[in-house]
Design a protein around this motif. Structure first.
Motif, short mmCIF file in Angstrom:
data_model
loop_
_atom_site.label_atom_id
_atom_site.label_comp_id
_atom_site.label_asym_id
_atom_site.label_seq_id
_atom_site.Cartn_x
_atom_site.Cartn_y
_atom_site.Cartn_z
N LEU A 95 0.84 -1.21 0.00
CA LEU A 95 0.00 0.00 0.00
C LEU A 95 0.87 1.25 0.00
O LEU A 95 0.57 2.23 -0.72
CB LEU A 95 -0.92 -0.01 1.22
CG LEU A 95 -1.82 1.22 1.38
CD1 LEU A 95 -2.81 1.35 0.22
CD2 LEU A 95 -2.57 1.17 2.71
N ILE A 96 1.93 1.26 0.78
CA ILE A 96 2.81 2.42 0.82
C ILE A 96 3.45 2.66 -0.55
O ILE A 96 3.54 3.80 -1.01
CB ILE A 96 3.88 2.24 1.91
CG1 ILE A 96 3.22 2.33 3.30
CG2 ILE A 96 4.98 3.30 1.79
CD1 ILE A 96 4.17 2.01 4.45
N GLN B 193 10.68 6.30 -3.40
CA GLN B 193 9.94 7.31 -2.64
C GLN B 193 9.27 6.71 -1.40
O GLN B 193 8.96 7.42 -0.45
CB GLN B 193 8.89 7.96 -3.53
CG GLN B 193 9.50 8.80 -4.65
CD GLN B 193 8.46 9.25 -5.66
OE1 GLN B 193 7.47 8.56 -5.88
NE2 GLN B 193 8.71 10.39 -6.28
N ALA B 194 9.06 5.38 -1.43
CA ALA B 194 8.40 4.72 -0.31
C ALA B 194 9.35 4.46 0.86
O ALA B 194 8.90 4.18 1.98
CB ALA B 194 7.79 3.39 -0.77
N ILE C 58 -8.92 -1.19 1.55
CA ILE C 58 -8.26 0.07 1.18
C ILE C 58 -7.40 -0.12 -0.07
O ILE C 58 -7.41 0.70 -0.99
CB ILE C 58 -7.40 0.57 2.36
CG1 ILE C 58 -8.30 0.93 3.55
CG2 ILE C 58 -6.58 1.79 1.94
CD1 ILE C 58 -7.53 1.24 4.82
N ILE C 59 -6.67 -1.22 -0.12
CA ILE C 59 -5.84 -1.51 -1.30
C ILE C 59 -6.71 -1.65 -2.54
O ILE C 59 -6.37 -1.15 -3.63
CB ILE C 59 -5.02 -2.79 -1.07
CG1 ILE C 59 -3.92 -2.52 -0.05
CG2 ILE C 59 -4.43 -3.32 -2.36
CD1 ILE C 59 -3.13 -3.75 0.37
N LEU D 14 -3.94 3.14 13.20
CA LEU D 14 -3.31 4.46 13.27
C LEU D 14 -2.14 4.57 12.29
O LEU D 14 -1.89 5.65 11.74
CB LEU D 14 -2.83 4.75 14.69
CG LEU D 14 -3.91 5.06 15.74
CD1 LEU D 14 -3.27 5.30 17.10
CD2 LEU D 14 -4.73 6.29 15.32
N VAL D 15 -1.44 3.47 12.08
CA VAL D 15 -0.37 3.48 11.08
C VAL D 15 -0.96 3.70 9.69
O VAL D 15 -0.43 4.49 8.88
CB VAL D 15 0.43 2.16 11.13
CG1 VAL D 15 1.37 2.05 9.93
CG2 VAL D 15 1.25 2.10 12.42
N LEU D 16 -2.07 3.02 9.38
CA LEU D 16 -2.73 3.25 8.09
C LEU D 16 -3.19 4.70 7.97
O LEU D 16 -3.06 5.32 6.90
CB LEU D 16 -3.92 2.30 7.95
CG LEU D 16 -3.61 0.82 7.75
CD1 LEU D 16 -4.91 0.00 7.76
CD2 LEU D 16 -2.85 0.59 6.46
#
Length: 557
Positions: free
Chosen positions: A110-111, A120-121, A158-159, A381-383
């Motif tokens: 996802l990142i 960039q990730a 989400i993905i 929270l990380v998401l």
């Protein structure tokens, strides 16, 4: 897309953070199985008990046996097959580690998707996996509880929302995304009430997964199905957790688990407002992932950490979470300030707001927080942070949403935390894994090792007690250790629902078992009252009492 992330950074912070996280969750293989991990397998038995999910006992009256809705049965069938094929505490822990690893892979992907390129990730990978590796969170993430399928389902939703499907066409892609997300919601809602809690995240994913008038119908149908499934699941789970009949003592015990008890009128309005306000703070769950010399339910051994180490490590954990959540909120506020109402058209904003709302609602609703709650709130929270820190920025130079050095600092903090805690925790965990079954000092934990010996002791104790082995036994009293070997029997009772903690007003367990047509008892001898222990057959740490044995004991209570 490239402008939404950092320009890239050094590779070493990402490698250090990822390696530390992987080593930490692999070390979690040694973690004893916590009672709630067995308890949820115990309570979701519809595939074994003819469509019925059971409670630890029947003290909650009609809510003790819940008829699972049809859409929950596929999850029950899968769980029953897996649990019976691999009936061993080691499998419970391996399954937890694999699910934690799979979720980490989804987060990694996802990142990359949100930042545009792997280069960039890098800083965001380092920051995210450093947070996940701090404190005792890696051990919480490997607990094999319903939070794991819920987290996997929501992350995949989400993905799915961000997945490009150009070959399918606009309308077909919208249908595919809606169907996939509906299936994921069904899985999540089948495993726990938290699947209902996070339904708004899935709704947001459907809403932002496509755009244009041609996609209104598939998105509308998807949203309608998610709402329908969520309402049906909510009705089921609320009934399962409600204890309004049968036993007032147990009903009072349940009432102190969440804010619903404050709504009964027995508490002043100021108490309700104070509870809601304090519960909104997500840092409550950061505290649950910190090292503690008096851990809840002794899920890790007591008194392990020197005070100086405890303060230093926990301070690193707290500061890291405050900084990252603060940066995410700043990025979100800046984006909204720059774009105004158009911010709601940005997919990341809508999903991030849905996550924040779900986390705050859950926090406000809880009176008593168990440690495993951190295993779903902190990953969410990380998401949230990932979505906010990858929002498009107006800066012409494309500077990062956070300084690159922060990724390196977070990675070092995580490694320091992991090394310090491993030095203290690994020796007792290794020792516990060598002791089959019950653990001294950890009454709500089960060793991951040596279950073959436990199986032999169970069989010997049952044979000595004269218990039949050629049929399914009825209403057998079991515990976390013996359940896995006896899970195919009919409507078992758990020792926590008859002997302690959740036993309400039961004062005569022998009479209770006889009235419920029980075929007997197979539990750890340490948990039996003295009179029952004296009348039991024993092999190792396992005690067994047959139906006839219960009849002989009845006069002693």
């Amino acid at each position: 897309m490239a402008s939404t992330a950092t320009r890239g950074g050094a590779v070493w912070p990402r490698l250090i953070a990822l390696a530390g996280f992987v080593v930490a969750i692999v070390a979690g293989l040694l973690l004893p199985v916590y009672t709630d991990e067995i308890g949820w397998r115990f309570q979701e038995r519809a595939a074994v008990d003819h469509g019925v999910d059971i409670a630890f006992s029947d003290l909650c009256g009609p809510n003790s046996l819940g008829h699972a809705p049809w859409f929950m049965m596929p999850a029950r069938w899968y769980s029953a097959m897996a649990n019976q094929a691999f009936a061993d505490p080691w499998f419970v822990r391996v399954e937890g580690v694999l699910c934690a690893g799979l979720w980490a892979m989804l987060l990694w992907w996802l990142i990359v998707r949100l930042t545009g390129t792997r280069a960039q990730a890098r800083p965001l990978h380092a920051l995210a996996f450093a947070l996940l590796g701090l404190g005792l969170l890696p051990f919480l993430l490997v607990m094999s509880r319903p939070e794991q399928p819920v987290m996997l389902a929501m992350t995949m939703a989400i993905i799915t929302a961000f997945a490009p499907l150009p070959r399918l066409g606009e309308r077909t892609a919208a249908w595919v995304k809606s169907v996939v997300i509906v299936l994921l919601v069904t899985i999540a809602a089948s495993y726990h009430l938290k699947g209902v809690l996070y339904a708004p995240v899935a709704l947001a994913a459907i809403a932002v997964g496509a755009s244009g008038r041609r996609t209104w119908l598939p998105r509308g149908v998807g949203i309608g199905l998610v709402v329908t499934i969520t309402l049906a699941a909510a009705h089921y789970w609320v009934d399962r957790f409600r204890c309004t009949a049968g036993d007032p003592l147990l009903a009072a015990h349940y009432a102190h688990e969440n804010v619903a008890s404050l709504l009964t009128g027995s508490h002043p309005a100021s108490g309700l407002l104070l509870q809601l306000a304090s519960g909104l703070n997500p840092l409550n769950y950061v505290a649950l992932a910190m090292a503690d010399n008096r851990p809840m339910s002794h899920w890790v051994p007591d008194g392990l950490f020197p005070p100086a180490l405890l303060i230093a490590v926990n301070l690193l954990v707290l500061i890291s979470w405050i900084v990252v959540v603060g940066l995410a909120l700043r990025a979100l506020v800046r984006f909204v300030a720059d774009t105004g109402l158009r911010a709601l058209a940005q997919p990341r904003v809508l999903i991030a707001l849905a996550i924040a709302a779900c986390v705050m609602v859950w926090g406000a609703s809880q009176l008593r927080r168990n440690v495993y709650e951190a295993a779903h709130v902190l990953p969410m929270l990380v998401l949230f942070a990932v979505l906010c820190l990858t929002l498009p920025r107006r800066d012409p130079d494309g500077t990062a949403a956070f300084p690159r050095w922060l990724a390196g600092a977070a990675a070092l903090f995580a490694v320091i935390s992991q090394a310090a805690l491993a030095f203290v925790l690994l020796p007792p965990l290794i020792a516990a894994a060598r002791v089959p079954g019950y653990l001294d000092g950890q009454p709500f934990s089960v060793s991951v090792g040596g279950y073959a010996q436990i199986r032999r002791d169970i069989a010997r104790a049952m044979d000595q007690a004269g218990m039949p082995r050629d049929r399914r036994l009825n209403r057998l009293l079991v515990d976390d250790v013996t359940y896995l070997a006896l899970q195919t029997d009919t409507l078992p009772l758990h020792r926590l629902g008859v002997l302690e903690v959740w036993n309400g007003s039961i004062t005569d367990p022998v009479d209770y078992l006889r009235r419920h047509n029980s075929d007997g008892v197979v539990v750890g001898c340490r948990y039996l009252p003295p009179a029952m222990r004296a009348g039991a057959a024993r092999a190792g740490e396992i005690c067994a009492i047959s139906r006839d044995g219960l009849a002989r004991l009845d006069d002693d209570f």
